[in-house]
Design a protein around this motif. Structure first.
Motif, PDB file in Angstrom:
ATOM      1  N   LEU A 215     -25.500  56.982   5.095  1.00  0.00           N
ATOM      2  CA  LEU A 215     -26.638  56.066   4.903  1.00  0.00           C
ATOM      3  C   LEU A 215     -26.312  54.647   5.334  1.00  0.00           C
ATOM      4  CD1 LEU A 215     -28.357  56.577   1.432  1.00  0.00           C
ATOM      5  CD2 LEU A 215     -29.338  56.912   3.701  1.00  0.00           C
ATOM      6  N   ILE A 216     -25.207  54.126   4.807  1.00  0.00           N
ATOM      7  CA  ILE A 216     -24.857  52.731   5.053  1.00  0.00           C
ATOM      8  C   ILE A 216     -23.364  52.551   4.814  1.00  0.00           C
ATOM      9  CG2 ILE A 216     -25.379  52.040   2.654  1.00  0.00           C
ATOM     10  CD1 ILE A 216     -26.428  49.372   3.826  1.00  0.00           C
TER      11      ILE A 216
ATOM     12  N   LYS B 227     -29.624  51.735  -0.235  1.00  0.00           N
ATOM     13  CA  LYS B 227     -29.419  50.758   0.843  1.00  0.00           C
ATOM     14  C   LYS B 227     -29.822  49.351   0.396  1.00  0.00           C
ATOM     15  CE  LYS B 227     -31.546  53.180   4.152  1.00  0.00           C
ATOM     16  NZ  LYS B 227     -32.014  53.529   5.526  1.00  0.00           N
TER      17      LYS B 227
ATOM     18  N   LYS C 259     -27.266  46.127   0.174  1.00  0.00           N
ATOM     19  CA  LYS C 259     -27.567  44.937   0.981  1.00  0.00           C
ATOM     20  C   LYS C 259     -27.874  43.702   0.128  1.00  0.00           C
ATOM     21  CE  LYS C 259     -29.354  47.364   5.058  1.00  0.00           C
ATOM     22  NZ  LYS C 259     -30.535  47.615   5.917  1.00  0.00           N
TER      23      LYS C 259
END
Length: 280
Positions: A115-116, A254, A258
């Motif tokens: 995903l990240i 996410k 972030k």
């Protein structure tokens, strides 16, 4: 009298049907609410150590603010977290970099997606013999990982520090000792199993130790003579099943990673961890 009796029966029947409908709606509404609550209960896997800590300190709190009930499941090897994810025993995991994830998924016929990427402990060049790479003498020995992925990281780091030069245009992900075109310090490379590298600092002049093994051995990342400028393919990722990569949970993970709160915790509690490109 018959007309009145028929009308009364009709009214009673309609009322009963309406009541049943109302009850069904309430039950359906209750079922939906229950399913929603169940969907908010999630499990995220990690190997014991820094990435389990990262989940607990930097990711779990953000998800709980979004209404999730999060359980962290710790594993003792690099096989079970992906098997558990593939079997839906957990909804996400954090312990592996992209190259490992893609190879593992392909070899085991699993459909998993990163995903990240997150801040990751870099490989370091450690020494009890030298205080600086400028002091390295000709013919010094350096222990390096014996697996192709991590040995490539070691050679890339040594080139970045000016100790060797690699063949031009060589693939940095697959570089090996045969790709060295200049070794001005005449370094002697000793490939050993990655888990033994921290201990090799005592016997070799230099040791290229991957960050996860360094941390497991209680080594201070910032005590390295040099830290790897890591490519994003080597940074750990939060992984999910590919079928869930666009789910609300995936979007929320996410968003948490972030967030400014996530980065503050990384800066405070995960010193030396290299940040991915998207954070720079």
């Amino acid at each position: 009298m018959k007309k009145w009796l028929t009308a009364i029966i009709f009214v009673l029947v309609v009322g009963a049907l309406a009541a049943c409908g109302s009850t069904d709606k309430k039950e359906n509404s209750s079922d939906k609410a229950s399913k929603t609550e169940e969907a908010k209960e999630i499990k995220i896997g990690a190997t014991a150590g820094p990435y389990s800590d990262m989940l607990k300190k930097a990711i779990k709190p953000g998800l709980e603010e979004k209404g999730y009930k999060v359980e962290i499941v710790e594993f003792s090897d690099y096989i079970q977290p992906n098997k558990a994810l593939n079997n839906d025993d957990i909804q996400a995991n954090l312990f592996q970099h992209t190259i490992y994830l893609e190879n593992f998924a392909k070899e085991n016929k699993m459909d998993l997606t990163g995903l990240i990427s997150v801040p990751t402990a870099p490989m370091g060049i450690y020494s009890n013999t030298y205080k600086s790479l400028d002091d390295v003498k000709n013919g010094s020995t350096i222990t390096i990982p014996n697996d192709p992925t991590n040995s490539a990281r070691a050679f890339n780091t040594l080139e970045a520090e000016g100790l060797i030069k690699l063949t031009e245009n060589v693939n940095p992900l697959t570089v090996s000792e045969k790709d060295i075109k200049e070794n001005k310090k005449d370094l002697k490379f000793q490939p050993i199993e990655a888990g033994q590298l921290p201990r090799s600092v005592e016997s070799a002049d230099l040791a290229a130790v991957p960050g996860n093994f360094a941390l497991a051995a209680k080594m201070d990342l910032l005590s390295a003579l040099a830290l790897e400028n890591m490519m994003d393919q080597y940074r750990n990722v939060v992984a999910v099943k590919t079928s869930n990569k666009d789910s609300q949970l995936a979007k929320d993970i996410k968003e948490v990673v972030k967030s400014a709160d996530f980065e503050k915790i990384i800066d405070k509690d995960f010193k030396g961890f290299g940040k991915p490109e998207w954070m720079k």
